[in-house]
Design an enzyme around this catalytic site. Structure first.
Site, PDB file in Angstrom:
ATOM      1  N   HIS A 273       1.929   5.139  -2.252  1.00  0.00           N
ATOM      2  CA  HIS A 273       1.216   6.021  -3.511  1.00  0.00           C
ATOM      3  C   HIS A 273       2.529   6.792  -4.021  1.00  0.00           C
ATOM      4  CE1 HIS A 273      -3.140   6.078  -2.171  1.00  0.00           C
ATOM      5  NE2 HIS A 273      -2.408   5.741  -0.843  1.00  0.00           N
ATOM      6  N   PHE A 274       2.818   6.561  -5.082  1.00  0.00           N
ATOM      7  CA  PHE A 274       4.249   7.027  -5.596  1.00  0.00           C
ATOM      8  C   PHE A 274       4.035   8.131  -6.560  1.00  0.00           C
ATOM      9  CE2 PHE A 274       7.222   3.230  -4.275  1.00  0.00           C
ATOM     10  CZ  PHE A 274       7.321   3.810  -3.121  1.00  0.00           C
ATOM     11  N   ARG A 275       2.852   8.453  -6.905  1.00  0.00           N
ATOM     12  CA  ARG A 275       2.610   9.990  -7.663  1.00  0.00           C
ATOM     13  C   ARG A 275       3.204   9.822  -9.110  1.00  0.00           C
ATOM     14  NH1 ARG A 275      -0.810  10.644  -3.437  1.00  0.00           N
ATOM     15  NH2 ARG A 275       0.216  11.439  -1.726  1.00  0.00           N
TER      16      ARG A 275
ATOM     17  N   HIS B 214       0.881  -1.074  -0.056  1.00  0.00           N
ATOM     18  CA  HIS B 214       0.034   0.127  -0.012  1.00  0.00           C
ATOM     19  C   HIS B 214       0.827   1.314  -0.105  1.00  0.00           C
ATOM     20  CE1 HIS B 214      -3.811   1.996   1.968  1.00  0.00           C
ATOM     21  NE2 HIS B 214      -3.220   2.868   0.852  1.00  0.00           N
TER      22      HIS B 214
ATOM     23  N   HIS C 144       3.824  14.219   0.220  1.00  0.00           N
ATOM     24  CA  HIS C 144       3.432  15.472  -0.113  1.00  0.00           C
ATOM     25  C   HIS C 144       4.791  16.407   0.398  1.00  0.00           C
ATOM     26  CE1 HIS C 144      -0.713  14.497  -0.734  1.00  0.00           C
ATOM     27  NE2 HIS C 144      -0.814  13.824   0.344  1.00  0.00           N
TER      28      HIS C 144
ATOM     29  N   ASP D  13       0.631   2.828   3.578  1.00  0.00           N
ATOM     30  CA  ASP D  13       0.177   3.987   3.172  1.00  0.00           C
ATOM     31  C   ASP D  13       1.097   5.089   2.607  1.00  0.00           C
ATOM     32  OD1 ASP D  13      -2.341   5.138   1.805  1.00  0.00           O
ATOM     33  OD2 ASP D  13      -3.171   5.354   3.773  1.00  0.00           O
TER      34      ASP D  13
ATOM     35  N   HIS E  46      -5.818   0.086   5.972  1.00  0.00           N
ATOM     36  CA  HIS E  46      -5.708   1.345   7.184  1.00  0.00           C
ATOM     37  C   HIS E  46      -6.802   1.333   8.090  1.00  0.00           C
ATOM     38  CE1 HIS E  46      -7.965   3.388   4.021  1.00  0.00           C
ATOM     39  NE2 HIS E  46      -6.795   3.959   3.337  1.00  0.00           N
TER      40      HIS E  46
HETATM   41  O1  DOR Z   1      -3.993  10.330   3.790  1.00  0.00           O
HETATM   42  C1  DOR Z   1      -4.043   9.750   2.562  1.00  0.00           C
HETATM   43  N1  DOR Z   1      -3.269  10.188   1.727  1.00  0.00           N
HETATM   44  N2  DOR Z   1      -4.998   8.809   2.564  1.00  0.00           N
HETATM   45  C2  DOR Z   1      -5.408   8.536   1.405  1.00  0.00           C
HETATM   46  O2  DOR Z   1      -6.045   7.613   1.262  1.00  0.00           O
HETATM   47  C3  DOR Z   1      -4.504   8.717   0.041  1.00  0.00           C
HETATM   48  C4  DOR Z   1      -3.540   9.449   0.349  1.00  0.00           C
HETATM   49  C5  DOR Z   1      -2.834  10.179  -0.743  1.00  0.00           C
HETATM   50  O3  DOR Z   1      -2.729   9.672  -1.829  1.00  0.00           O
HETATM   51  O4  DOR Z   1      -2.116  11.266  -0.446  1.00  0.00           O
HETATM   52 ZN    ZN Z   2      -3.805   4.934   0.538  1.00  0.00          ZN
END
Ligand code: DOR
Ligand code: ZN
Length: 452
Positions: A60-62, A58, A304, A300, A230
């Site tokens: 998120h690599f953008r 899980h 940012h 997760d 999560h």
């Molecule tokens: O806090 C979070 N950020 N929860 C998510 O479900 C997505 C993630 C994101 O991609 O920034």
């Molecule tokens: Zn997520």
């Protein structure tokens, strides 16, 4: 190419013991090979432990879309530093991963720049049922039953019923009830926002419980494999516990180790979706892991930049980076006596492979992929923003000292990280799934190993 790792304490499926592990090319050729086997390289790992590489299912690599926060290269470097040899990435990129074509393009990007192994989820939208039914080369389907970062909300009951009844890939979902979140938000906005701690009142216990109950109900009625990601509240645990392999669940380090008391010190750095809850919830999640009701620990990881995070609430985005510290955070729990090393291996290496039907990963077993991590259970390191490999360049655990760290990471038999140095030229491989080989989830073995 043959590499022999000698004298490590190896966490094997049968237990932990001193053993020699022989690697040939990308595979584990054998445990305790006969003396005199010819090898190209011998690594003396006396004093270290050898575990299977972490599978973080899980992240998120953008990439593509928001690569100023992270890309598949920087994210994979952070993985290698943290002992993560395989990641499975979520579909809320730009464009979102809603078609096989977009998914294949992400696989191509990863092949060109990821140091570690990779796989990508496909996202449900309100109009891509056909894509979901026919998708291949993916661990499963991600549904945003509640909205989060990105624009992928699927809240309509008929659309959800269709996805659960007509598709066969395993499903996971972001579970926070949209109506509850919106009502809380309207109330708090009307009274005037007080700060980042408002986030936990908006995305509260009720929002998590209602949405998780809704998803679990769909999974049970349609007899469809479902993984609850999560988990953030004690109340959710009872909803999915004791359903065999039909329902499995994940806890993230931030929900285990942060709670509403941390807003004062950390502000938006602990703002994520689902929001942090109470200390009692932290404790209930750890207990559920120990009891086997939650099987997976994954991050997760949601990077940012600090400039983005430093905005006032509610402009500050939700999410925090964790992929390079998650293993150390859990090894520190071993050091504190809160769990065993074997349990950490089950939660972070073995169970994710079983949940997503990953072929030949997650265990130190003859014939399996040589994704391995040497760890030093006594190594003490203080996490510093300046040392982070993630492109966003910070950690909510900045200043925290942990005992127990990965010191060397092997991906498909090759060292990609050792003593702070990386082999930036190495490329990981696409993960292979049993469901692409005609095996369906029902044929998968037990998710939780019997470990104490
Ligand atoms: O806090 C979070 N950020 N929860 C998510 O479900 C997505 C993630 C994101 O991609 O920034
Ligand atoms: Zn997520």
């Amino acid at each position: 190419m043959r590499t022999l790792i000698r004298n490590a304490m190896c966490v094997l499926p049968t237990g932990t013991r001193k053993a020699d592990v022989l690697i040939q090319d990308s595979k584990i050729l054998g445990i305790d090979p006969p003396a005199g086997a010819t090898v190209d390289e011998t690594i003396d790992a006396e004093g270290l432990h050898l575990i299977p590489g972490v599978i973080d299912d899980h992240v998120h690599f953008r990439d593509p879309g928001l690569t100023h926060k992270e890309d598949l290269h920087s994210g994979s470097v952070a993985c290698a530093a943290g002992g993560v040899t395989t990641f499975l990435e979520m579909p809320n990129t730009i464009p979102p991963t809603t078609t096989q074509e977009i998914l294949n393009a992400k696989l191509d990007i990863a092949a060109s720049k990821s140091l570690v192994n990779y796989g990508f989820y496909i996202a449900a939208s309100t109009e891509n049922l056909h894509e979901l039914k026919n998708a291949t080369r993916t661990p499963g389907i991600k549904i945003f039953i509640g909205s989060s970062t990105g624009n992928l909300l699927v809240d309509d009951q008929d659309a959800l019923e269709a996805i659960f009844s007509e598709t066969s890939l395993p499903i996971t979902a972001h579970c926070e009830d949209e109506a509850t979140v919106r009502a809380n938000q309207a109330r708090i906005a009307a009274a005037g926002y007080q700060g980042h701690s408002d986030h936990s009142q908006i995305r509260n216990h009720e929002a998590a419980r209602i949405a998780t109950a809704r998803a679990v109900d769909l999974a049970r009625r349609h007899n469809h494999r479902f993984h609850v990601v999560h988990v953030s509240t004690a109340e959710e645990i009872a909803l999915f516990a004791d359903h065999g392999n039909l329902l499995t669940a994940e806890a993230c380090p931030h929900h285990l180790f942060f709670n509403v008391d941390d807003y004062e010190r950390l502000g938006s750095r602990v703002q994520m979706n689902p929001a942090v809850k109470t200390k009692a919830d932290n404790q209930a999640l750890l207990k559920a892991l120990l009891d086997g009701q939650i099987q997976v620990v994954a991050t997760d990881h949601a990077p940012h930049t600090l400039a983005e995070k430093d905005q006032p609430y509610p402009q500050s985005p939700s999410g925090l980076p964790a992929v390079e510290n998650s293993l150390a955070l859990m090894l520190d729990q071993v050091h504190q006596g809160n769990c065993s090393l074997e349990q950490v291996v089950s939660w972070m290496c073995d169970a994710p492979a079983r949940v997503w039907d990953i072929v030949s990963k997650g265990r130190i077993t003859e014939g399996y992929d040589a994704d391995l991590v040497l760890i030093d259970l006594n190594r003490k390191v203080t996490i510093r923003n300046a040392n982070q490999k993630t492109k966003c360049g910070w950690s909510p655990w900045d200043g925290t000292t942990l005992t127990g760290w990965p010191v060397r990471t092997f991906v498909m038999g090759r060292t990609v990280f050792a003593d702070g140095e990386f082999d930036f030229d190495h490329r990981g491989m696409e993960v292979v799934f049993e469901h692409d080989r005609g095996g369906y989830w029902k044929s998968a073995g037990p998710v939780a190993r019997d470990v104490t």
